[in-house]
Design an enzyme around this catalytic site. Sequence first.
Site, PDB file in Angstrom:
ATOM      1  N   HIS A  83       0.362  -1.216  -0.098  1.00 11.99           N
ATOM      2  CA  HIS A  83       0.201   0.019  -0.184  1.00 11.99           C
ATOM      3  C   HIS A  83       0.680   0.994  -0.370  1.00 11.99           C
ATOM      4  O   HIS A  83       0.264   1.840   0.522  1.00 11.99           O
ATOM      5  CB  HIS A  83      -0.703   0.141   1.013  1.00 11.99           C
ATOM      6  CG  HIS A  83      -1.941  -1.122   1.657  1.00 11.99           C
ATOM      7  ND1 HIS A  83      -2.888  -1.645   2.472  1.00 11.99           N
ATOM      8  CD2 HIS A  83      -2.367  -1.899   0.485  1.00 11.99           C
ATOM      9  CE1 HIS A  83      -3.033  -1.722   1.973  1.00 11.99           C
ATOM     10  NE2 HIS A  83      -3.166  -3.110   1.189  1.00 11.99           N
TER      11      HIS A  83
HETATM   12  C1  LIG Z   1      -0.079  -7.357  -4.764  1.00 15.12           C
HETATM   13  C2  LIG Z   1      -1.119  -6.294  -4.439  1.00 15.12           C
HETATM   14  C3  LIG Z   1      -2.213  -6.891  -3.537  1.00 15.12           C
HETATM   15  C4  LIG Z   1      -3.022  -5.632  -3.447  1.00 15.12           C
HETATM   16  N1  LIG Z   1      -3.982  -5.799  -2.782  1.00 15.12           N
HETATM   17  C5  LIG Z   1      -5.096  -4.303  -2.604  1.00 15.12           C
HETATM   18  C6  LIG Z   1      -5.888  -4.805  -1.838  1.00 15.12           C
HETATM   19  O1  LIG Z   1      -6.832  -6.344  -1.926  1.00 15.12           O
HETATM   20  N2  LIG Z   1      -7.292  -4.392  -1.840  1.00 15.12           N
HETATM   21  C7  LIG Z   1      -6.807  -2.994  -1.714  1.00 15.12           C
HETATM   22  O2  LIG Z   1      -7.561  -1.763  -1.777  1.00 15.12           O
HETATM   23  N3  LIG Z   1      -6.265  -2.261  -2.212  1.00 15.12           N
HETATM   24  C8  LIG Z   1      -4.765  -3.506  -2.817  1.00 15.12           C
HETATM   25  N4  LIG Z   1      -3.501  -3.539  -3.052  1.00 15.12           N
HETATM   26  C9  LIG Z   1      -3.060  -1.896  -3.344  1.00 15.12           C
HETATM   27  C10 LIG Z   1      -3.428  -1.232  -4.518  1.00 15.12           C
HETATM   28  O3  LIG Z   1      -3.924  -2.386  -5.734  1.00 15.12           O
HETATM   29  C11 LIG Z   1      -3.310  -0.139  -5.054  1.00 15.12           C
HETATM   30  O4  LIG Z   1      -2.822   1.027  -3.882  1.00 15.12           O
HETATM   31  C12 LIG Z   1      -3.659   1.108  -6.264  1.00 15.12           C
HETATM   32  O5  LIG Z   1      -3.725   0.049  -7.573  1.00 15.12           O
HETATM   33  C13 LIG Z   1      -2.847   2.400  -6.322  1.00 15.12           C
HETATM   34  O6  LIG Z   1      -3.085   2.792  -7.790  1.00 15.12           O
HETATM   35  P1  LIG Z   1      -2.590   3.857  -8.173  1.00 15.12           P
HETATM   36  O7  LIG Z   1      -3.480   4.903  -9.371  1.00 15.12           O
HETATM   37  O8  LIG Z   1      -1.676   5.452  -7.381  1.00 15.12           O
HETATM   38  O9  LIG Z   1      -1.277   3.194  -8.373  1.00 15.12           O
HETATM   39  P2  LIG Z   1      -0.888   1.630  -9.844  1.00 15.12           P
HETATM   40  O10 LIG Z   1      -2.746   1.246  -9.920  1.00 15.12           O
HETATM   41  O11 LIG Z   1       0.064   0.794  -9.427  1.00 15.12           O
HETATM   42  O12 LIG Z   1      -0.598   2.256 -11.126  1.00 15.12           O
HETATM   43  C14 LIG Z   1      -0.085   2.801 -11.227  1.00 15.12           C
HETATM   44  C15 LIG Z   1       0.370   2.395 -13.386  1.00 15.12           C
HETATM   45  O13 LIG Z   1       1.659   3.205 -13.827  1.00 15.12           O
HETATM   46  C16 LIG Z   1       2.201   2.514 -15.092  1.00 15.12           C
HETATM   47  N5  LIG Z   1       3.898   3.471 -14.684  1.00 15.12           N
HETATM   48  C17 LIG Z   1       3.867   3.305 -13.808  1.00 15.12           C
HETATM   49  N6  LIG Z   1       5.224   4.720 -14.626  1.00 15.12           N
HETATM   50  C18 LIG Z   1       5.864   4.579 -15.648  1.00 15.12           C
HETATM   51  C19 LIG Z   1       5.564   4.996 -16.573  1.00 15.12           C
HETATM   52  N7  LIG Z   1       7.151   5.262 -16.337  1.00 15.12           N
HETATM   53  N8  LIG Z   1       5.066   5.337 -18.249  1.00 15.12           N
HETATM   54  C20 LIG Z   1       3.433   4.834 -18.237  1.00 15.12           C
HETATM   55  N9  LIG Z   1       3.094   4.170 -17.327  1.00 15.12           N
HETATM   56  C21 LIG Z   1       3.529   3.802 -15.799  1.00 15.12           C
HETATM   57  C22 LIG Z   1       2.463   1.750 -14.049  1.00 15.12           C
HETATM   58  O14 LIG Z   1       2.526   0.280 -14.474  1.00 15.12           O
HETATM   59  C23 LIG Z   1       0.342   0.831 -13.317  1.00 15.12           C
HETATM   60  O15 LIG Z   1       0.163   0.725 -14.346  1.00 15.12           O
HETATM   61  C24 LIG Z   1      -2.499  -4.301  -3.449  1.00 15.12           C
HETATM   62  C25 LIG Z   1      -1.283  -3.880  -4.127  1.00 15.12           C
HETATM   63  C26 LIG Z   1      -0.797  -5.122  -4.847  1.00 15.12           C
HETATM   64  C27 LIG Z   1       0.579  -4.981  -5.680  1.00 15.12           C
END
Ligand SMILES: Cc1cc2nc3c(=O)[nH]c(=O)nc-3n(C[C@H](O)[C@H](O)[C@H](O)COP(=O)(O)OP(=O)(O)OC[C@H]3O[C@@H](n4cnc5c(N)ncnc54)[C@H](O)[C@@H]3O)c2cc1C
Length: 538
Positions: free
Chosen positions: A475
């Site tokens: 997280h």
């Molecule tokens: C294994 C795991 C289990 C989890 N389980 C849960 C759960 O059960 N419940 C829950 O609420 N949360 C869970 N989480 C946490 C939750 O999924 C994250 O907090 C949430 O997805 C974060 O969202 P975000 O939009 O900040 O980032 P992300 O969803 O990580 O999105 C970032 C995106 O940007 C892309 N990116 C990065 N750098 C670049 C670049 N330079 N160029 C182009 N694209 C790029 C990445 O590939 C990714 O697709 C879990 C996370 C993981 C990894």
Amino acid sequence: MPSGAETTFDFIVVGAGSAGCVVARRLSDDPAVSVLLVEAGPPARGFWVRTPAGMAKLFKHPRYNWGYFTEPVPTLRDRVLYWPRGKAVGGSSAINGLVYVRGNRSDFDHWASLGNSGWAWEDVLPHFRRIENRGEAARPSQGTQGELAVSDSAIKHPTAVDFIESSRRLGIPAVDVFNGEETEAVGFLQANIRNGVRQSSYDAFLEPVRHRANLVIESGAHVKRILLEGGRAVGIEMLQDNKVRSFTVKREVIVCAGALNSPQVLMLSGIGDGAELSRHGIDTVHHLPGVGRNLQDHFVARIQAAVTPESSYNRALNGWRMYAEGMRYLVTRGGYLALPSSMAGAFVKSSPAVDYSDLEISFRPMTFTHLPSGQVRVDPIDAVGASVYNTRPASRGRVTLRSPNPLEPPRFQPNFLEHSDDIRVMLSGVRRLRQIFATEPLASRVVSEITPGADRVTDEQLLDYLQREGHCAFHPAGSCKMGNDDMSVVDSRLRVRGLTGLRVADASIMPTVTAGNTNAPSIMIGEKASDMIRADYQ
Ligand SMILES: Cc1cc2nc3c(=O)[nH]c(=O)nc-3n(C[C@H](O)[C@H](O)[C@H](O)COP(=O)(O)OP(=O)(O)OC[C@H]3O[C@@H](n4cnc5c(N)ncnc54)[C@H](O)[C@@H]3O)c2cc1C
């Protein structure tokens, strides 16, 4: 227009993760507006992506996971910790455990009290409700018309029922569902699963509109940097199929690359701490010292116990029974493969002096082991497990650059347990969890504790266990925090401070990580960001 730029869009969204997919969806709802969504990873496809229990297979997946590692953590005996992050269309929501928790109202009221107007619980609740689709099973306060499925557990295992009852007997109020307004509570967890199938942010928000004429989704496209001219974001440069491509933007670039990569993308673009940038030979375009600071994550300890045979479903996922379970899933979309990473949860206080619960406990009537190969194996013994973490950590880490090469992973240090309050809260959490396991009716199912082990009793012994075995909750948040002090990166409308045409919208903007799993609040941030962006261009 920068030389070589191919096309101009009204908006460019960097990262198709939990937040980025919502931003691209909502902005492209206006057919007069053109949107480019750029994602480094590939489209997420296949049986184990769709199947909720596939999280185990995706945990170190070479294609769909960035597979990051921390720097050695001094407070954890210099251990290097594995941090999975989704690298796919859908981002981390394409590989996560699917548990849906909004966070606690006190999180958002706290954000507002820091000067972030518009982020109090009463402000963000309509956004949560708008994204949620809890269908006919919706309870009051839950959304019914949103795109994101939120469903009850397909199985309510008797041992999880007993976990809830034991917690209740210890004074933790039992709830039908968590809605974010509880002070302390125990109950079954809900998940982003629709008819037994994972629902990532892409599945919910973008897949139904992917053919829109005003929306272009580029996958396998790694953003190298944001192009800036005169303090304004004018486009992006990305690497795709070994070719550098650039696109210009008329209105804004919205960075949604997650808590580790958003600060990396900003720093590679010359936005960050000037001293840090010059160490890597990057010209400082805009000195913003907070970029990458304030990194937070939940630090997890696990308790596992051997139990009576009927109390665990480990055996259903081992040997020939695994094939029967696979068949059951294929035919019914139900059974143990249709479950999220945890079945029941509890939010509890580490001490009566705390106003809101500062511990989250997640319970599952099964156990698993992470093998050195990266595979996750369901243990072939009758056992159950629970994890506990401090929902409001005081320790702060940092994301910096490893090198100016955009394809290198960022360098990051979580500093888990650096603050003594975090140690106190975690010790209390392990003891509280042990107390639940020792209370009837759960107690009658327990044969013996496997980890930490009955011989670990004193503060010193338990701290030793945390240092050797504790891990992150996946997280990460806070590394481009929203606020108005010198270390803030974005203002309360998520605009990068001191620049125009550039916002950040993902888990990195959280001033403090929410008290719970972070997917729902990340999606809410995307939803609220798009509202603010649209309002700014009316
Ligand atoms: C294994 C795991 C289990 C989890 N389980 C849960 C759960 O059960 N419940 C829950 O609420 N949360 C869970 N989480 C946490 C939750 O999924 C994250 O907090 C949430 O997805 C974060 O969202 P975000 O939009 O900040 O980032 P992300 O969803 O990580 O999105 C970032 C995106 O940007 C892309 N990116 C990065 N750098 C670049 C670049 N330079 N160029 C182009 N694209 C790029 C990445 O590939 C990714 O697709 C879990 C996370 C993981 C990894």
